[in-house]
Enzyme design. Structure first.
Site, short mmCIF file in Angstrom:
data_model
loop_
_atom_site.label_atom_id
_atom_site.label_comp_id
_atom_site.label_asym_id
_atom_site.label_seq_id
_atom_site.Cartn_x
_atom_site.Cartn_y
_atom_site.Cartn_z
N SER A 21 0.81 -1.36 -0.28
CA SER A 21 0.15 0.08 0.15
C SER A 21 0.80 1.09 -0.16
O SER A 21 0.52 2.20 -0.77
CB SER A 21 -0.91 -0.01 1.27
OG SER A 21 -0.31 0.40 2.18
N ARG A 99 13.37 -7.04 6.08
CA ARG A 99 14.73 -7.59 6.42
C ARG A 99 15.41 -6.47 6.76
O ARG A 99 15.36 -5.42 6.27
CB ARG A 99 15.24 -8.08 4.80
CG ARG A 99 15.82 -9.47 4.70
CD ARG A 99 15.58 -9.71 3.38
NE ARG A 99 14.70 -10.95 3.17
CZ ARG A 99 15.11 -12.12 3.75
NH1 ARG A 99 16.26 -12.29 4.32
NH2 ARG A 99 14.40 -13.29 3.51
N HIS A 117 8.48 3.40 9.24
CA HIS A 117 8.14 2.58 10.36
C HIS A 117 6.96 3.20 11.08
O HIS A 117 6.57 4.35 11.15
CB HIS A 117 9.30 2.55 11.45
CG HIS A 117 9.27 1.52 12.46
ND1 HIS A 117 9.21 0.44 12.44
CD2 HIS A 117 8.83 2.03 13.56
CE1 HIS A 117 8.83 -0.05 13.54
NE2 HIS A 117 8.69 0.75 14.28
N ASP A 153 15.81 0.41 12.74
CA ASP A 153 14.98 1.34 12.84
C ASP A 153 15.61 2.41 13.56
O ASP A 153 14.78 3.05 14.42
CB ASP A 153 13.56 1.11 13.43
CG ASP A 153 12.58 0.00 12.77
OD1 ASP A 153 12.91 -0.14 11.49
OD2 ASP A 153 12.35 -0.93 13.41
N GLU A 182 1.18 7.02 6.84
CA GLU A 182 2.25 6.81 6.10
C GLU A 182 1.98 7.16 4.70
O GLU A 182 3.17 7.45 4.14
CB GLU A 182 2.20 5.18 6.16
CG GLU A 182 2.59 4.49 7.74
CD GLU A 182 2.94 2.99 7.74
OE1 GLU A 182 3.22 2.62 6.64
OE2 GLU A 182 2.38 2.29 8.62
#
Ligand code: GRF
Length: 221
Positions: A21, A99, A117, A153, A182
């Protein structure tokens, strides 16, 4: 302070593992002329990931690379970098790429790998960030676009959006609210790179204003 990219349309490579998305939202922003970029290639590490079909439907070059076909992460990433170079990619967006990125990748595209994130970093890193936020009981959460470094992150933050967390929220309802944001910020963050406005000072990202033309009396007729 270093400038990460000179202004100019991005030659984007997208890496994704799932439904896509965020990939779609980036494509839509390009189609609407809001983001100056061309997606040169979409690479997935998951065979049959919906994002592969989404990219194919849009006429974007796709590639599935199975990490299990390689003896180690380095060989896998070497191939990825080769394919990205071949496609003339100059910046990478991770969009649900499940990953960790290793040294081969980080060296090839230093400060030019972005990730989104679903939490306000540095809170709630790793998997199930939205569930972590609900369980912790924070009143606000959100999403973060950051530059990828060797940690999880942990890289410099480019842009964040905040959403409220309500008493009756669960992982799903909060994820939905965050996802909307997002889709709203990833392309905006990318556009800052296309405008050449992104600078790095230690681990702080500085966004420069666009220089506006000075209007002098003599230029106004
Ligand atoms: C998003 O929640 C993103 O923040 C996280 O993975 C999810 C990917 O969703 N990194 P989609 O594949 O873009 O729909």
């Amino acid at each position: 302070m270093i400038r990460i990219m000179e202004p100019g349309p991005l030659q984007l490579g997208v890496l994704a593992s799932g439904r896509g998305s965020n990939f779609d939202a980036i494509c839509d922003a390009i189609d609407k002329g809001q983001l100056q970029a061309e997606i040169k290639i979409l690479i997935s590490d998951k065979n049959g990931a919906p994002v592969l079909q989404k990219a194919a439907n849009r006429g974007i070059k796709t590639l599935f690379v199975n990490p299990q076909d390689f003896t180690g992460r380095e060989d896998y990433e070497r191939l990825l970098v080769e394919k990205l170079h071949e496609a003339r990619v100059n910046i990478i967006a991770l969009a649900g790429y499940m990953r960790l990125v290793g040294p081969i990748f980080l060296q090839a595209y230093a400060n030019r790998i972005l990730n989104i994130h679903p939490a306000l970093l540095p809170s709630f890193t790793g998997l199930h960030a939205q569930r972590q936020a609900v369980e912790y009981g924070v009143k606000f959460s959100g999403c973060t676009v950051h530059i990828v470094d060797q940690g999880m992150d942990s890289g410099p933050i480019v842009m964040q959006a905040v959403v409220p967390v309500y008493d009756d929220d669960d992982e799903e309802s909060l994820s939905e609210r965050i996802l909307e944001q997002e889709h709203n910020i990833y392309w905006r963050a990318l556009q800052l790179f296309a405008q050449g406005r992104v600078y790095l000072s230690q681990r702080r990202v500085i966004i420069k204003q666009i220089a506006t033309e000075t209007i002098t009396k003599s230029s106004v007729v």
